[in-house]
Design an enzyme around this catalytic site. Structure first.
Site, PDB file in Angstrom:
ATOM      1  N   CYS A  31       0.847  -1.182   0.000  1.00  0.00           N
ATOM      2  CA  CYS A  31       0.000   0.000   0.000  1.00  0.00           C
ATOM      3  C   CYS A  31       0.886   1.236   0.000  1.00  0.00           C
ATOM      4  O   CYS A  31       1.882   1.293   0.734  1.00  0.00           O
ATOM      5  CB  CYS A  31      -0.888  -0.019   1.244  1.00  0.00           C
ATOM      6  SG  CYS A  31      -1.975   1.405   1.412  1.00  0.00           S
TER       7      CYS A  31
ATOM      8  N   HIS B  37      -9.151  -4.090  -2.227  1.00  0.00           N
ATOM      9  CA  HIS B  37      -8.260  -3.242  -1.449  1.00  0.00           C
ATOM     10  C   HIS B  37      -8.756  -1.796  -1.406  1.00  0.00           C
ATOM     11  O   HIS B  37      -8.808  -1.169  -0.350  1.00  0.00           O
ATOM     12  CB  HIS B  37      -6.868  -3.336  -2.082  1.00  0.00           C
ATOM     13  CG  HIS B  37      -5.792  -2.594  -1.375  1.00  0.00           C
ATOM     14  ND1 HIS B  37      -4.677  -3.211  -0.847  1.00  0.00           N
ATOM     15  CD2 HIS B  37      -5.623  -1.277  -1.131  1.00  0.00           C
ATOM     16  CE1 HIS B  37      -3.884  -2.307  -0.293  1.00  0.00           C
ATOM     17  NE2 HIS B  37      -4.432  -1.118  -0.459  1.00  0.00           N
ATOM     18  N   GLU B  38      -9.146  -1.270  -2.582  1.00  0.00           N
ATOM     19  CA  GLU B  38      -9.586   0.123  -2.650  1.00  0.00           C
ATOM     20  C   GLU B  38     -10.896   0.342  -1.902  1.00  0.00           C
ATOM     21  O   GLU B  38     -11.078   1.361  -1.225  1.00  0.00           O
ATOM     22  CB  GLU B  38      -9.730   0.561  -4.106  1.00  0.00           C
ATOM     23  CG  GLU B  38      -8.465   0.438  -4.938  1.00  0.00           C
ATOM     24  CD  GLU B  38      -7.254   1.051  -4.268  1.00  0.00           C
ATOM     25  OE1 GLU B  38      -7.395   2.087  -3.588  1.00  0.00           O
ATOM     26  OE2 GLU B  38      -6.165   0.493  -4.414  1.00  0.00           O
TER      27      GLU B  38
ATOM     28  N   HIS C  91     -10.219   0.670   1.706  1.00  0.00           N
ATOM     29  CA  HIS C  91      -9.683   1.986   2.068  1.00  0.00           C
ATOM     30  C   HIS C  91     -10.812   2.963   2.376  1.00  0.00           C
ATOM     31  O   HIS C  91     -10.757   3.711   3.359  1.00  0.00           O
ATOM     32  CB  HIS C  91      -8.848   2.557   0.921  1.00  0.00           C
ATOM     33  CG  HIS C  91      -7.377   2.317   1.081  1.00  0.00           C
ATOM     34  ND1 HIS C  91      -6.666   2.689   2.192  1.00  0.00           N
ATOM     35  CD2 HIS C  91      -6.480   1.743   0.249  1.00  0.00           C
ATOM     36  CE1 HIS C  91      -5.400   2.356   2.048  1.00  0.00           C
ATOM     37  NE2 HIS C  91      -5.256   1.776   0.872  1.00  0.00           N
TER      38      HIS C  91
END
Length: 214
Positions: free
Chosen positions: A139, A181-182, A185
């Site tokens: 990241c 993953h995004e 976030h």
């Protein structure tokens, strides 16, 4: 591995213990700069912004829904692309540049090296299924670190474009990892939250020792 979540390709695409050749960072950077010069990639009019690092509260705060699909949002998307490319990433969420809004961008290959380029506003992860694979994940908000992280190898995200049009993004393999993953976030999470045992302890020790972690 990523940069928005994914640091560019110091490692091969996620396929567990795949022996697929790694993508060379310099080659990817050169290709990206070439297409940007020809105006075929977003971000050419964006501003490169400082990346938000782990420890900043904005990374741990769930992002707000976008309600204004106007010029300010368009500028944010351009800035996200510009910052992602400058950091040699394949994805970037808005809170990684200090904007607590539900927006992310991506320019990420899948396991077949098919390129996926775009952005999603107010994304929802509507499917995450298939085979669970552990692959190296990093990241841009934890620079220089990575850890084997479990993800599904198929994901579907629904949301909107910068102009408010509905969009659905399908991902497999490495790109599916990027989408998951995004989305995490924007929920105020980072990939380290998925780690357990010695993998989690190792990354946390590395964070504590990092120049940016203290």
């Amino acid at each position: 591995m990523w940069a928005s979540a994914y640091r560019d390709p110091l490692t091969c695409p996620n396929r567990g213990t795949s022996t697929a050749p790694a993508r060379h960072p310099r080659a990817l950077k050169d290709r990206t700069l070439a297409v940007m010069r020809h105006g075929s990639i977003p971000g050419t009019h964006g501003r490169v912004r400082p990346l938000t690092l782990l420890g900043d509260p904005v990374l741990r705060t769930p992002c707000e829904e976008v309600t204004d699909f106007g010029p300010q949002l368009a500028r944010l998307v351009e800035d996200l692309f510009a910052t992602m490319y400058a950091a040699e990433g394949v994805g970037l969420a808005a809170n990684q540049i200090g904007e607590a809004l539900r927006v992310f961008v991506y320019d990420c290959p899948d396991d077949e090296d098919v390129r996926h380029l775009g952005h999603v506003v107010n994304p929802r992860l509507v499917e995450a299924d298939g085979v669970v694979l552990r692959g190296p994940e990093g990241c841009l908000s934890l620079p220089g670190l990575e850890a084997g992280t479990e993800r599904y190898d198929h994901a579907v995200v629904e949301g909107f474009t910068v102009t408010g049009e509905p969009v659905t993004v399908h991902g497999t393999g490495w790109f599916a990892r990027c989408l998951q993953h995004e989305c995490e976030h924007l929920a105020g999470e980072v990939y380290v939250d998925r780690l357990t045992g010695w993998r989690r302890r190792r990354v946390l020790r590395q964070v504590a020792r990092a120049s940016w972690g203290g």
